[in-house]
Design an enzyme around this catalytic site. Structure first.
Site, mmCIF file in Angstrom:
data_model
loop_
_atom_site.group_PDB
_atom_site.id
_atom_site.type_symbol
_atom_site.label_atom_id
_atom_site.label_comp_id
_atom_site.label_asym_id
_atom_site.label_seq_id
_atom_site.Cartn_x
_atom_site.Cartn_y
_atom_site.Cartn_z
ATOM 1 N N HIS A 258 0.815 -1.219 0.000
ATOM 2 C CA HIS A 258 0.000 0.000 0.000
ATOM 3 C C HIS A 258 0.847 1.266 0.000
ATOM 4 C CE1 HIS A 258 -3.212 -2.801 0.983
ATOM 5 N NE2 HIS A 258 -4.034 -1.874 0.540
ATOM 6 N N GLY A 259 2.085 1.177 0.436
ATOM 7 C CA GLY A 259 2.906 2.377 0.410
ATOM 8 C C GLY A 259 4.142 2.221 1.261
#
Lengths: 310, 482
Positions: B333-334
């Site tokens: 997701h990051g």
């Protein structure tokens, strides 16, 4: 196959019918019309969709062009700003890239128009009743401003309306109320951070003008938003609407940001305010006495706080 | 005007919810219908439009997409034509390192270098690296294609246009669903079926997605954004409301995008997989992950969890595999410690459920057990959205402690009265998040059978409603950043 048979027996009608029949009888054209008919039949669902999209565009365009907007349940129906779909946003080259770690630069902010008025305005040595109002950016600016106010004998009031925008202030009675309570002679506004990405930027001009109208004859300084992203024109609009010497452009300054990536750190905010003060004294149309404070850590002035607009 | 229409503008990327996309799609669809029966021309047209769409979303990063397309297309062909296992493995390693290399460079360079700098106590200034839109999504698609070819589960396509379309297909390139090559390539090879039901249900899903994103999610953001930006001046009750608001905001935002993607897919004759199946009705975290971002969960299962051994190597190894998969899922997701933490916490909950499920298998068999499971799961999921959204463990703890200390029902009446619009949107979001996929499909069929004037009226009403309720700020989809 499409046939056009003559309905009238006169020479002209008959001749036309023959010509059309001959045209349609051409093998290629027959094949074309045949394909078209098949296409229209088999692609009916897709063509219906295109028809619906066409109807939508027509209605949106028609409504956008009428002068008087329609109302439903006392609420004016919004127009689709179709022209805005095709209007470019600000070019990247016009907007400085903001790096979280780049050193803070001061003094590079004033527009050429603002700089041209420097020296014309007369420094007002009298103590001021300063009112600073706006969004959450004020939190960072306030401690340093309190130091300046204490050093120079100014009184200071602050109003923070978290997440507020120009239209919120313009469309509520809050501005009138806080002005009546503080009776300021010098108003500092720090707004625009929540409007960096607005689509309808031109509409904000009315809101800014309404705010200025309510403030009346008091001196006004507007601190532009510290862009953490490219804006869609709010800085240019504020600069244009406020005119020379009343707008401090912060967009190209480089800030150290808090972890949210939006708000400048306390240290960066202090340097930001120092830059604003230098602009007020040296370049603005509303210079007041703002000598550099010898002491820091002045107690925080009274702050009125409002929750974000719903 | 030429610049606005044809050039990339970082201030206004092409979003499904924007007017410019509607304009481009209307024009695209005329050509698409005309070329429907011409397989090659249709494919070329789809690829060109998809590349243009991606260019309008991400600018010059379209070159990274082209590089990945070309590299993985050629490598997959080499893998298929090579018989020696060692050479096949070498080609696979090259494909993985080129695709993952780009992803790691753009997404994780700053994260890894700053982590190392922190460990050794050095000063670090982040590099100025922008993240190409959708890189996590198309890289995963590209990886799955090459890995499937390597495993001999998939015959590689010999048509570069087909592969380019698989990777760049505009409805899903920027934020999924993550599609497998075997599904999409098959769809692209046949003339698209554009019957009334498919086109009607596609339009229904586009409109549903538009309402979810532009009306509900963007409205909920008006409170949840200030709550997660410090929440100064807000009461404990408002903070709690904002946290629940975020749970439905992220659902409506992402599932709205997915609905629009699936809907646009149907309009172009392609059936994309569904990404959400009423996730907040899940009675356990395991079930939640079978309902939330389904295509990512399936990808992680098939390409990480199962190759690691899945549940075939004993209980301890199963738990380790689960933790590794969820941690990588969080990191996907990051490049932030908070995403890793979010993944780890979900992994721990999954492990806990596995152990409890083994010990007391009949626990959730009863209706009451399922109800309690649903309520508990929802609360846990909402709780874990806090570090996901806050971006920082300290801020998450601060927010939770403020909710704990400042919560009081004395101000609840006033808050509820002042935020009636927010509550209404919260209710809509909650109701939509509980609609089972079967029911949604039934509504789509009903919509597709409605008379033309009724469908046209629905289109106009939804578009006008989004105009009325939309936020004045450009609100990109949350999952665009991943």
């Amino acid at each position: 196959m499409i046939h056009a048979s003559p309905k009238r027996s006169d020479e002209f009608g008959f001749a036309r019918g023959v010509a059309v029949s001959a045209w349609c009888a051409d093998r290629e054209r027959v094949a074309f019309f045949s394909r078209l008919r098949v296409k229209l039949t088999t692609e009916r669902a897709g063509i219906e969709l295109l028809a619906m999209l066409g109807a939508l565009w027509s209605l949106l365009g028609l409504y956008a062009s009428v002068a008087r907007p329609l109302s439903l349940f006392g609420r004016e129906l919004q127009k689709a700003e179709i022209a805005e779909f095709f209007r470019p946003g600000p070019r990247p080259s016009q907007v400085a890239r903001v790096s979280a770690t780049a050193p803070f630069r001061v003094g590079a902010s004033a527009s050429p128009e603002a700089a041209s008025v420097s020296g014309k305005a007369v420094l007002d040595e009298a103590p001021q009743r300063i009112l600073i109002l706006g969004d959450s950016m004020i939190e960072g600016l306030l401690p340093r401003l309190a130091d300046y106010a204490a050093e120079n004998g100014h009184s200071l009031n602050a109003v923070i309306w978290y997440g507020s925008r120009t239209i919120d202030w313009a469309n509520s009675s809050r501005l009138t109320e806080v002005l009546a309570a503080a009776r300021p002679t010098f108003v500092i506004i720090a707004l625009g951070s929540s409007e960096l990405k607005v689509r309808d930027v031109e509409k904000r001009a009315v809101a800014v003008e309404r705010m200025l109208h309510r403030i009346g004859s008091s001196k006004v300084l507007w601190i532009g938003p510290p862009n953490w992203t490219t804006d869609t024109g709010i800085n240019a609009l504020l600069e244009r609407t406020l005119g020379s010497g009343r707008f401090f452009r912060s967009a190209e300054l480089h800030f150290e940001r808090k972890r949210d990536g939006i708000h400048p750190t306390l240290g960066s905010s202090e340097r930001w305010l120092d830059a604003v003060v230098r602009y007020v004294v040296e370049e603005s149309a509303v210079p007041i006495r703002l000598a550099t404070p010898k002491k820091t850590g002045t107690p925080r002035p009274r702050v009125r706080v409002f929750s974000p607009p719903s | 005007m030429f610049h606005a229409l044809f050039c990339y503008d970082p201030a206004s990327p092409l979003l499904f919810t924007g007017g410019q996309f509607l304009c481009w799609f209307s024009l695209f669809y005329v050509g698409f219908l005309w070329l429907r029966d011409h397989a090659r021309a249709r494919l070329a047209y789809l690829v060109l439009f998809s590349w243009f769409f991606y260019y309008k979303c991400g600018g010059v990063f379209v070159l990274a997409l082209l590089a990945t397309t070309l590299a993985d297309f050629l490598i997959a062909l080499r893998i298929a034509s090579t018989q020696r296992e060692r050479a096949r493995r070498g080609w696979l390693a090259l494909a993985l390192s080129s695709s993952l290399g780009l992803l790691l460079y753009f997404k994780y360079t700053n994260f890894f270098v700053s982590s190392i700098a922190q460990l050794i106590g050095a000063k670090f200034e982040p590099f100025d690296i922008a993240l190409p839109a959708g890189i996590s999504f198309y890289t995963f698609q590209s990886l799955s294609y090459v890995i499937d070819v390597y495993r001999r589960r998939l015959e590689p396509t010999r048509d570069p246009l087909e592969y380019a379309c698989y990777l760049a297909y505009f409805p899903q390139i920027v934020a999924g669903p993550i599609v497998r090559a075997e599904e999409l390539l098959l769809e692209l090879r046949h003339p698209p079926r554009l019957d009334a039901e498919r086109v009607g249900s596609g339009l229904y899903l586009v409109l549903l997605g538009l309402v979810k994103k532009a009306v509900i999610a963007d409205y909920l953001a008006r409170l949840s954004d200030p709550v997660f930006a410090g929440g100064v001046g807000l009461s404990g009750f408002e903070l709690l409301l904002g946290v629940y608001g975020y749970a439905f905001q992220i659902y409506c935002d992402f599932s709205g995008y997915s609905d629009m993607a699936v809907g646009l897919g149907r309009l172009t004759g392609v059936e994309l997989p569904e990404n959400f199946r009423a996730p907040y009705a899940a009675a356990s975290i395991t079930e939640f992950w079978r309902r939330w971002h389904v295509t990512l969960s399936a990808w992680l299962r098939d390409y990480i969890y199962v190759p690691l051994g899945g549940n075939r190597r004993g209980r301890t190894r199963t738990l380790v595999n689960l933790m590794a998969t969820m941690t990588l899922g969080g990191l996907w997701h990051g490049a932030r410690a908070s995403f890793v933490l979010w993944g780890v916490l979900h992994g721990l909950l999954l492990c806990g459920e596995k152990l409890v499920g083994e010990r007391w298998p009949a626990l959730r068999a009863s209706k009451l057990g399922r109800l309690l499971g649903t309520i508990t799961t929802f609360q846990l999921v909402v709780l874990l959205w806090i570090p996901f959204r806050s971006g920082d463990l300290g801020q998450s703890v601060l927010l939770l402690s403020r909710i704990w200390r400042e919560f009081g029902l004395s101000s609840a009446g006033a808050v509820l009265g002042a935020r009636s619009g927010f509550l209404a949107m919260l209710g809509f979001g909650a109701a939509l998040s509980l609609v089972p996929p079967g029911l949604s499909e039934r509504w789509a069929r009903v919509f597709s059978r409605a008379p033309l004037w009724a469908r046209a009226a629905a289109l106009v009403v939804v578009v006008q409603t989004t105009l009325e309720l939309r936020s004045s700020e450009l609100q990109p989809f949350i999952y665009f950043q991943f």
